[in-house]
Design an enzyme around this catalytic site. Sequence first.
Site, PDB file in Angstrom:
ATOM      1  N   GLY A  55       0.779  -1.233   0.000  1.00  0.00           N
ATOM      2  CA  GLY A  55       0.000   0.000   0.000  1.00  0.00           C
ATOM      3  C   GLY A  55       0.811   1.284   0.000  1.00  0.00           C
ATOM      4  O   GLY A  55       1.957   1.325  -0.452  1.00  0.00           O
ATOM      5  N   CYS A  62       2.157   3.116   2.417  1.00  0.00           N
ATOM      6  CA  CYS A  62       3.381   3.201   3.226  1.00  0.00           C
ATOM      7  C   CYS A  62       4.585   2.638   2.472  1.00  0.00           C
ATOM      8  O   CYS A  62       5.627   3.283   2.379  1.00  0.00           O
ATOM      9  CB  CYS A  62       3.181   2.457   4.540  1.00  0.00           C
ATOM     10  SG  CYS A  62       4.660   2.425   5.550  1.00  0.00           S
ATOM     11  N   GLY A 121     -11.954  -5.372  -5.213  1.00  0.00           N
ATOM     12  CA  GLY A 121     -13.030  -5.930  -4.390  1.00  0.00           C
ATOM     13  C   GLY A 121     -14.179  -4.965  -4.206  1.00  0.00           C
ATOM     14  O   GLY A 121     -14.024  -3.741  -4.317  1.00  0.00           O
ATOM     15  N   GLY A 130       2.272  20.226   6.922  1.00  0.00           N
ATOM     16  CA  GLY A 130       2.121  19.065   7.797  1.00  0.00           C
ATOM     17  C   GLY A 130       3.306  18.143   7.555  1.00  0.00           C
ATOM     18  O   GLY A 130       4.361  18.577   7.063  1.00  0.00           O
ATOM     19  N   GLU A 147       1.194  27.539   4.685  1.00  0.00           N
ATOM     20  CA  GLU A 147       0.387  26.746   5.619  1.00  0.00           C
ATOM     21  C   GLU A 147      -0.792  27.581   6.109  1.00  0.00           C
ATOM     22  O   GLU A 147      -0.623  28.734   6.518  1.00  0.00           O
ATOM     23  CB  GLU A 147       1.278  26.290   6.790  1.00  0.00           C
ATOM     24  CG  GLU A 147       0.553  25.781   8.020  1.00  0.00           C
ATOM     25  CD  GLU A 147      -0.354  24.575   7.764  1.00  0.00           C
ATOM     26  OE1 GLU A 147       0.088  23.605   7.142  1.00  0.00           O
ATOM     27  OE2 GLU A 147      -1.539  24.633   8.196  1.00  0.00           O
ATOM     28  N   VAL A 162      -4.631  30.427   0.622  1.00  0.00           N
ATOM     29  CA  VAL A 162      -4.313  30.450  -0.807  1.00  0.00           C
ATOM     30  C   VAL A 162      -5.537  30.935  -1.584  1.00  0.00           C
ATOM     31  O   VAL A 162      -6.630  30.397  -1.439  1.00  0.00           O
ATOM     32  CB  VAL A 162      -3.881  29.047  -1.302  1.00  0.00           C
ATOM     33  CG1 VAL A 162      -3.642  29.061  -2.805  1.00  0.00           C
ATOM     34  CG2 VAL A 162      -2.631  28.579  -0.565  1.00  0.00           C
ATOM     35  N   ARG A 192      -4.805  13.732   3.183  1.00  0.00           N
ATOM     36  CA  ARG A 192      -5.236  12.646   2.301  1.00  0.00           C
ATOM     37  C   ARG A 192      -6.721  12.402   2.527  1.00  0.00           C
ATOM     38  O   ARG A 192      -7.246  12.706   3.598  1.00  0.00           O
ATOM     39  CB  ARG A 192      -4.418  11.379   2.604  1.00  0.00           C
ATOM     40  CG  ARG A 192      -2.922  11.573   2.362  1.00  0.00           C
ATOM     41  CD  ARG A 192      -2.130  10.312   2.660  1.00  0.00           C
ATOM     42  NE  ARG A 192      -2.470   9.212   1.793  1.00  0.00           N
ATOM     43  CZ  ARG A 192      -1.875   8.955   0.617  1.00  0.00           C
ATOM     44  NH1 ARG A 192      -0.897   9.724   0.186  1.00  0.00           N
ATOM     45  NH2 ARG A 192      -2.246   7.925  -0.105  1.00  0.00           N
ATOM     46  N   ASP A 245      -6.201   4.150   6.942  1.00  0.00           N
ATOM     47  CA  ASP A 245      -6.476   5.536   6.528  1.00  0.00           C
ATOM     48  C   ASP A 245      -7.932   5.846   6.228  1.00  0.00           C
ATOM     49  O   ASP A 245      -8.280   7.013   6.053  1.00  0.00           O
ATOM     50  CB  ASP A 245      -5.673   5.865   5.256  1.00  0.00           C
ATOM     51  CG  ASP A 245      -4.212   6.151   5.555  1.00  0.00           C
ATOM     52  OD1 ASP A 245      -3.788   5.946   6.703  1.00  0.00           O
ATOM     53  OD2 ASP A 245      -3.500   6.571   4.618  1.00  0.00           O
ATOM     54  N   HIS A 303      25.738   7.352  28.557  1.00  0.00           N
ATOM     55  CA  HIS A 303      26.440   8.609  28.284  1.00  0.00           C
ATOM     56  C   HIS A 303      27.618   8.351  27.355  1.00  0.00           C
ATOM     57  O   HIS A 303      28.357   7.409  27.583  1.00  0.00           O
ATOM     58  CB  HIS A 303      26.947   9.201  29.605  1.00  0.00           C
ATOM     59  CG  HIS A 303      27.736  10.452  29.431  1.00  0.00           C
ATOM     60  ND1 HIS A 303      27.146  11.655  29.118  1.00  0.00           N
ATOM     61  CD2 HIS A 303      29.072  10.685  29.516  1.00  0.00           C
ATOM     62  CE1 HIS A 303      28.086  12.585  29.029  1.00  0.00           C
ATOM     63  NE2 HIS A 303      29.264  12.018  29.262  1.00  0.00           N
TER      64      HIS A 303
HETATM   65  P1  NAI Z   1      -1.308  16.672   7.227  1.00  0.00           P
HETATM   66  O1  NAI Z   1      -2.719  16.627   7.647  1.00  0.00           O
HETATM   67  O2  NAI Z   1      -0.241  16.184   8.119  1.00  0.00           O
HETATM   68  O3  NAI Z   1      -0.926  18.192   6.864  1.00  0.00           O
HETATM   69  C1  NAI Z   1      -1.634  18.941   5.931  1.00  0.00           C
HETATM   70  C2  NAI Z   1      -1.415  20.409   6.247  1.00  0.00           C
HETATM   71  O4  NAI Z   1      -1.981  21.187   5.213  1.00  0.00           O
HETATM   72  C3  NAI Z   1      -2.054  20.845   7.547  1.00  0.00           C
HETATM   73  O5  NAI Z   1      -1.092  21.492   8.333  1.00  0.00           O
HETATM   74  C4  NAI Z   1      -3.163  21.779   7.090  1.00  0.00           C
HETATM   75  O6  NAI Z   1      -3.398  22.831   8.000  1.00  0.00           O
HETATM   76  C5  NAI Z   1      -2.619  22.302   5.786  1.00  0.00           C
HETATM   77  N1  NAI Z   1      -3.623  22.766   4.834  1.00  0.00           N
HETATM   78  C6  NAI Z   1      -4.814  22.165   4.536  1.00  0.00           C
HETATM   79  N2  NAI Z   1      -5.456  22.879   3.579  1.00  0.00           N
HETATM   80  C7  NAI Z   1      -4.652  23.925   3.274  1.00  0.00           C
HETATM   81  C8  NAI Z   1      -4.749  25.023   2.361  1.00  0.00           C
HETATM   82  N3  NAI Z   1      -5.806  25.162   1.562  1.00  0.00           N
HETATM   83  N4  NAI Z   1      -3.741  25.919   2.304  1.00  0.00           N
HETATM   84  C9  NAI Z   1      -2.659  25.767   3.105  1.00  0.00           C
HETATM   85  N5  NAI Z   1      -2.521  24.773   3.989  1.00  0.00           N
HETATM   86  C10 NAI Z   1      -3.494  23.859   4.061  1.00  0.00           C
HETATM   87  O7  NAI Z   1      -1.283  15.941   5.812  1.00  0.00           O
HETATM   88  P2  NAI Z   1      -0.071  15.569   4.872  1.00  0.00           P
HETATM   89  O8  NAI Z   1       1.175  16.234   5.301  1.00  0.00           O
HETATM   90  O9  NAI Z   1      -0.554  15.786   3.486  1.00  0.00           O
HETATM   91  O10 NAI Z   1       0.065  14.020   5.151  1.00  0.00           O
HETATM   92  C11 NAI Z   1      -1.025  13.140   4.840  1.00  0.00           C
HETATM   93  C12 NAI Z   1      -1.095  12.002   5.819  1.00  0.00           C
HETATM   94  O11 NAI Z   1       0.039  11.191   5.762  1.00  0.00           O
HETATM   95  C13 NAI Z   1      -1.238  12.468   7.268  1.00  0.00           C
HETATM   96  O12 NAI Z   1      -2.106  11.594   7.934  1.00  0.00           O
HETATM   97  C14 NAI Z   1       0.140  12.295   7.809  1.00  0.00           C
HETATM   98  O13 NAI Z   1       0.167  12.109   9.207  1.00  0.00           O
HETATM   99  C15 NAI Z   1       0.621  11.072   7.035  1.00  0.00           C
HETATM  100  N6  NAI Z   1       2.059  11.130   6.936  1.00  0.00           N
HETATM  101  C16 NAI Z   1       2.805  10.729   7.990  1.00  0.00           C
HETATM  102  C17 NAI Z   1       4.166  10.829   7.941  1.00  0.00           C
HETATM  103  C18 NAI Z   1       4.957  10.413   9.097  1.00  0.00           C
HETATM  104  O14 NAI Z   1       4.424   9.839  10.020  1.00  0.00           O
HETATM  105  N7  NAI Z   1       6.237  10.702   9.120  1.00  0.00           N
HETATM  106  C19 NAI Z   1       4.860  11.342   6.778  1.00  0.00           C
HETATM  107  C20 NAI Z   1       3.992  11.789   5.761  1.00  0.00           C
HETATM  108  C21 NAI Z   1       2.643  11.666   5.850  1.00  0.00           C
END
Ligand code: NAI
Length: 468
Positions: free
Chosen positions: A40, A42, A114, A184, A206, A240, A274, A313, A447
């Site tokens: 998937g 990930c 499916g 994010g 953001e 935006v 997402r 998800d 340490h």
């Molecule tokens: P996210 O939900 O983490 O961040 C999206 C960001 O976009 C938020 O801060 C939101 O306020 C902002 N946003 C939303 N609409 C907007 C707009 N119109 N203009 C400007 N900013 C806006 O989602 P992201 O980064 O796309 O990741 C998707 C998913 O994948 C999340 O569930 C995330 O936790 C997961 N993921 C996890 C990672 C990790 O654990 N290291 C790495 C990458 C993704």
Amino acid sequence: MADTYDLIVLGGGTGGYSTALRAAQLGMHVALVEKDKVGGTCLHWGCIPTKAFLQAAEVAEHAQKSDEFGVRATFEAVEMAAVLEYKKGIVDANHKGLQMTLKARGVETIAGTGHLSDHATVTVRTDEGERTLRANRGVVLATGSVPRQLPIEGAETDGERVIDSDHALYLDYVPNRPVIIGAGAIGVEFASVWNAFGSEQVTLIEALDGVVPNEDVDTQKELGKQLKRRGMTAHTGAKVNAVEKGQDGVRVTFEGAKGEETVEGDVLMVAIGRRPITEGLGYEEAGVRLDRGFVQIDEYARTGPEGLYAVGDILPPYTLGLAHSSFQEGFLVAEQAAELPVVPIDYAGVPRVTYSHPEVGSVGYNEQELTERGVAFEKTTYPFSHNGRAMMMKESGHVKVLAVKDGGRVLGVHIVGPKATDLIAEGQLIYNWEALPTEVGQFIHPHPTLSEAVGEAHLAIAGKALHG
Ligand code: NAI
């Protein structure tokens, strides 16, 4: 004629395959239906390939900064074709390993699309025709998510000028002036990668008031400061208004702190979250309750009629949308189907990790959440500038600990700094075992290690700071 299984899992990402593996381990006859590749998002589009990029970015940064350590090395360039090859090698090896594990455990992987015909029946369209599968003990919905599009004219992803993280993983060049909407996890991770790969200017836009806005307010500030120090620009609290695509670039107009502003870039990446894949799959018709496309569950991941479960998800945002929370959901479901005793998941206790530079790791509640809930808490912030190992690495940041006022249990551990995503594993134990700061203060940290900062932060909140 229907083929009968104990458990049918619809979707072979982390949520789906962890359910299938655990169920098979518990002796169940399991079908795992996948239309693309097992593993998937990930494995193919998320955690694994992006972290391979970040590993390459770290090597590039080391080469660029080697003279700071007395090592003479020359950084020439990042060759994207070679980076893509390296990434592919990692993904392919993991994919092969997963396929072998599924086979070895006796999970029947069915290649096809499916559809839920009723709460216990799945119809699969395969290359050879249609198959009907029937479940004795349950059907698990695990169909995952896709990147959300920005609902603004001109901002539709085209894979060239306007991209999402799926496209970004296949770019065969380093964008010179990428603009990223959304700061994010995905936004700050790609910002860090491109910055290290040599982009001239990385800009983040953001909507909320800080980068990684779901994190503790001090993490947001520290990461924002460090991104700026590395030459990136983050416009926060920005709305935006327009996106214009030209032959050679994109232009984004937004309303920010200084009024209306415009930034130009060669590529625009949309990273605003997402959305779940739950439409047209027969879910609602079979009695699954959806809210804005997300499958509604109870605390045991049950949804709709008896024997229907959902993981990963497609669940609402409070379940975090992380690979490792979906692993846990998979276990929860498989063990229920096997009639084992289970306990619901405490999502606050799931560690959150962001692989930006510096990294972010957190568990439990942040300061804003505790304030909102009216909890009486105390806090301490221990800087990595006091930690010998971090000094050697020339890295900075902090460990922040929040605990119930007057010596109560630890409520949150928030790390921004070197190896925060590994260090948070200790925070996870501290939070989930409901440890007191004084108890953690008695644990011995080797340490010199970065982990001492975690120990020192707890010593400090227990009133026994050694350094600092
Ligand atoms: P996210 O939900 O983490 O961040 C999206 C960001 O976009 C938020 O801060 C939101 O306020 C902002 N946003 C939303 N609409 C907007 C707009 N119109 N203009 C400007 N900013 C806006 O989602 P992201 O980064 O796309 O990741 C998707 C998913 O994948 C999340 O569930 C995330 O936790 C997961 N993921 C996890 C990672 C990790 O654990 N290291 C790495 C990458 C993704």
